[in-house]
Write a protein that holds these residues in place. Structure first.
Motif, PDB file in Angstrom:
ATOM      1  N   GLY A 177      34.615  45.427  29.858  1.00  0.00           N
ATOM      2  CA  GLY A 177      35.098  46.476  30.753  1.00  0.00           C
ATOM      3  C   GLY A 177      35.822  45.880  31.942  1.00  0.00           C
ATOM      4  N   TYR A 217      41.568  32.523  37.023  1.00  0.00           N
ATOM      5  CA  TYR A 217      41.010  32.786  35.689  1.00  0.00           C
ATOM      6  C   TYR A 217      42.131  32.568  34.653  1.00  0.00           C
ATOM      7  CZ  TYR A 217      39.320  35.452  31.698  1.00  0.00           C
ATOM      8  OH  TYR A 217      38.958  35.839  30.437  1.00  0.00           O
ATOM      9  N   SER A 271      38.837  46.539  29.557  1.00  0.00           N
ATOM     10  CA  SER A 271      38.513  45.130  29.800  1.00  0.00           C
ATOM     11  C   SER A 271      39.036  44.748  31.179  1.00  0.00           C
ATOM     12  CB  SER A 271      39.160  44.226  28.737  1.00  0.00           C
ATOM     13  OG  SER A 271      40.561  44.186  28.913  1.00  0.00           O
ATOM     14  N   GLY A 272      38.624  43.590  31.645  1.00  0.00           N
ATOM     15  CA  GLY A 272      39.152  43.084  32.911  1.00  0.00           C
ATOM     16  C   GLY A 272      40.655  42.860  32.814  1.00  0.00           C
ATOM     17  N   MET A 273      41.120  42.352  31.669  1.00  0.00           N
ATOM     18  CA  MET A 273      42.559  42.124  31.502  1.00  0.00           C
ATOM     19  C   MET A 273      43.337  43.432  31.534  1.00  0.00           C
ATOM     20  SD  MET A 273      42.727  38.976  31.726  1.00  0.00           S
ATOM     21  CE  MET A 273      44.490  39.183  31.874  1.00  0.00           C
ATOM     22  N   SER A 310      36.334  42.223  36.279  1.00  0.00           N
ATOM     23  CA  SER A 310      35.957  42.255  34.883  1.00  0.00           C
ATOM     24  C   SER A 310      34.502  42.712  34.922  1.00  0.00           C
ATOM     25  CB  SER A 310      36.068  40.872  34.252  1.00  0.00           C
ATOM     26  OG  SER A 310      35.400  40.894  33.003  1.00  0.00           O
ATOM     27  N   THR A 332      35.281  39.521  40.595  1.00  0.00           N
ATOM     28  CA  THR A 332      34.371  39.358  39.461  1.00  0.00           C
ATOM     29  C   THR A 332      33.254  38.350  39.735  1.00  0.00           C
ATOM     30  OG1 THR A 332      36.155  39.893  37.921  1.00  0.00           O
ATOM     31  CG2 THR A 332      34.258  38.731  37.003  1.00  0.00           C
ATOM     32  N   PHE A 333      33.609  37.208  40.332  1.00  0.00           N
ATOM     33  CA  PHE A 333      32.623  36.143  40.536  1.00  0.00           C
ATOM     34  C   PHE A 333      31.607  36.496  41.613  1.00  0.00           C
ATOM     35  CE2 PHE A 333      33.837  31.822  38.651  1.00  0.00           C
ATOM     36  CZ  PHE A 333      34.347  32.405  37.509  1.00  0.00           C
ATOM     37  N   ASP A 339      40.392  39.767  42.991  1.00  0.00           N
ATOM     38  CA  ASP A 339      39.560  39.778  41.789  1.00  0.00           C
ATOM     39  C   ASP A 339      38.163  39.359  42.245  1.00  0.00           C
ATOM     40  OD1 ASP A 339      38.138  39.146  39.461  1.00  0.00           O
ATOM     41  OD2 ASP A 339      39.944  38.569  38.384  1.00  0.00           O
ATOM     42  N   THR A 382      32.768  43.269  32.526  1.00  0.00           N
ATOM     43  CA  THR A 382      32.139  42.523  31.425  1.00  0.00           C
ATOM     44  C   THR A 382      31.099  41.530  31.958  1.00  0.00           C
ATOM     45  OG1 THR A 382      34.327  42.546  30.371  1.00  0.00           O
ATOM     46  CG2 THR A 382      32.700  41.003  29.475  1.00  0.00           C
ATOM     47  N   LYS A 383      31.303  41.039  33.180  1.00  0.00           N
ATOM     48  CA  LYS A 383      30.524  39.927  33.709  1.00  0.00           C
ATOM     49  C   LYS A 383      29.290  40.463  34.447  1.00  0.00           C
ATOM     50  CE  LYS A 383      34.026  37.766  31.961  1.00  0.00           C
ATOM     51  NZ  LYS A 383      35.209  37.383  32.716  1.00  0.00           N
TER      52      LYS A 383
HETATM   53  C1  LIG Z   1      36.582  37.486  32.553  1.00  0.00           C
HETATM   54  C2  LIG Z   1      37.469  37.601  33.724  1.00  0.00           C
HETATM   55  C3  LIG Z   1      38.609  38.409  33.685  1.00  0.00           C
HETATM   56  C4  LIG Z   1      39.022  39.147  32.423  1.00  0.00           C
HETATM   57  O1  LIG Z   1      38.111  40.114  32.037  1.00  0.00           O
HETATM   58  P1  LIG Z   1      37.829  40.577  30.514  1.00  0.00           P
HETATM   59  O2  LIG Z   1      36.808  41.610  30.683  1.00  0.00           O
HETATM   60  O3  LIG Z   1      37.381  39.362  29.764  1.00  0.00           O
HETATM   61  O4  LIG Z   1      39.135  41.087  29.992  1.00  0.00           O
HETATM   62  C5  LIG Z   1      39.367  38.516  34.839  1.00  0.00           C
HETATM   63  N1  LIG Z   1      39.049  37.841  35.963  1.00  0.00           N
HETATM   64  C6  LIG Z   1      37.969  37.041  36.026  1.00  0.00           C
HETATM   65  C7  LIG Z   1      37.668  36.332  37.297  1.00  0.00           C
HETATM   66  C8  LIG Z   1      37.147  36.890  34.921  1.00  0.00           C
HETATM   67  O5  LIG Z   1      36.075  36.085  34.996  1.00  0.00           O
END
Ligand SMILES: *Cc1c(COP(=O)(O)O)cnc(C)c1O
Length: 367
Positions: A207, A100, A75-77, A194, A174-175, A172, A196-197
């Motif tokens: 992930g 986040y 996961s991202g965490m 993350s 992710t965005f 990070d 996951t996004k």
């Molecule tokens: C969702 C998110 C995370 C955590 O990721 P998970 O896959 O939910 O554990 C970390 N940082 C950002 C910016 C996120 O949007």
């Protein structure tokens, strides 16, 4: 030969299978590997340590961020936990204020217990970043655009400050996704996602990943990846690799749709947060945000973002509920804030739904 982004997305780490010619990386559904002799393997011995489907994903993710080394997590965490695990008692981290919610939680409620100190600053203010640095600072942790207020931080300028102080910069990403922003090229040392996004993009698995060019740091991270064991299974690695193949197509379309939604909302809401790129848009509703949420029909009320399906959330009660209420208020996450994650539906349908909710939900449109 050095390939460009869209070519790497399809090819990096994903050579056709040597044994069978399969053009897609197989899901090696195995926990362990035969050894030829005691201590002699074919490169894999146990799936927590290294795994071929995961290896393909890790090489691919590194290539997307223009870097040499990648590590995948469950996961991202788990990815964030991995990076923070390299710190020791007494170490200090400077980080973004409207972070986040889960990152805020693991910093303040988990790593602080082990004697690691955090200072939260508005990282779009370079003077504030520099001022927060102490002799014990080890990491500058950036999230840009920030969540949920989409404030943009100058990665290159921050990384230059950090480098002068001998501190690693972590972003990070992710965005923004590597389609829109590549922090390592801007001077950052480490990227986390993350996956996951956007990177997976289909809301069908979790992930995370950590990416770097720093070989020493990579070896330390890899040691902790194996020691802690928060690794993704082969099916999830496959799904994320599959998602990546359309990453730039998805992001391009989602960004174009977001721009049209911003044009629509601009005339109708009092406060809009949009950094000028990306497909996340936040805004304040004047009236009852809960009523507005009930009125939307096509948009799905859900945690998460970056999916093909358009999602929206109410940060105060959802993504940022774990943040102390006064901290939340002080960083500007109000009770009327709504965050949209624009998906791949026809943008006209998305806009019409917002329109009926803004009117039908009797949300005042004061300007
Ligand atoms: C969702 C998110 C995370 C955590 O990721 P998970 O896959 O939910 O554990 C970390 N940082 C950002 C910016 C996120 O949007």
């Amino acid at each position: 030969m050095s390939y460009r982004f869209d070519t790497l997305a399809i090819h990096a780490g994903q050579a056709n299978d040597e044994a069978t010619g399969a053009v897609t990386v197989p899901i090696y559904q195995t926990s362990t590997f035969e050894q030829l002799e005691p201590g002699v393997s074919r490169g894999y011995d146990y799936s927590r340590t290294a795994h071929p489907t995961r290896r393909a994903l890790e090489e691919n993710l590194a290539a997307l961020e223009g870097a040499r080394f990648g590590l995948a997590f469950s996961s991202g965490m788990a990815a964030i936990h991995n990076v923070l695990s390299t710190l020791r008692v007494g170490d200090h981290v400077v980080t973004t204020q409207d972070l986040y919610g889960g990152a805020w939680r693991i910093f303040v409620k988990y790593f602080a217990k082990f004697g690691i100190d955090f200072t939260f600053v508005d990282t779009s203010d370079l003077a504030a970043v520099e001022k927060a640095i102490r002799p014990s600072t080890r990491l500058l942790w950036l999230e840009t655009p920030s969540n949920p207020l989409l404030k943009v931080t100058d990665i290159a300028a921050c990384a230059a400050i950090a480098r002068r102080h001998g501190i690693r910069t972590v972003v990070d990403n992710t965005f923004a996704t590597p389609v829109l922003q590549q922090p390592i090229a801007l001077g950052a040392d480490v990227v986390v996602h993350s996956t996951t996004k956007y990177i997976n993009g289909h809301s069908d698995c979790l992930g995370g990943c950590v990416i770097t060019n720093d070989e020493l740091f990579y070896n330390e991270l890899k040691f902790f990846q194996n020691a802690i064991g928060a690794v993704p299974g082969p099916q999830d690695c496959f799904l994320i690799l599959r998602g990546i193949k359309t990453l730039s197509l998805r992001v391009e379309r989602q960004c174009a749709s977001a721009r049209r939604i911003v044009d629509f909302l601009q005339e109708r809401v009092s406060r809009l947060y949009y950094p000028g790129f990306g497909a996340i848009v936040s805004f304040e509703v004047e009236g009852d945000a809960v009523e507005f949420a009930r009125s939307l029909e096509l948009w799905t009320l859900a945690e998460s973002l970056g999916s093909v399906k358009s999602l929206f959330c109410h940060p105060a009660t959802m993504t940022h509920a774990s943040m102390d209420p006064d901290v939340r208020k002080s960083v500007g996450i109000g009770d009327g804030l709504i965050r949209l994650s624009v998906g791949l539906e026809d943008v006209r349908d998305l806009i019409e739904d917002l329109e009926q909710a803004l009117v039908g939900g009797r949300v005042a449109c004061a300007r």
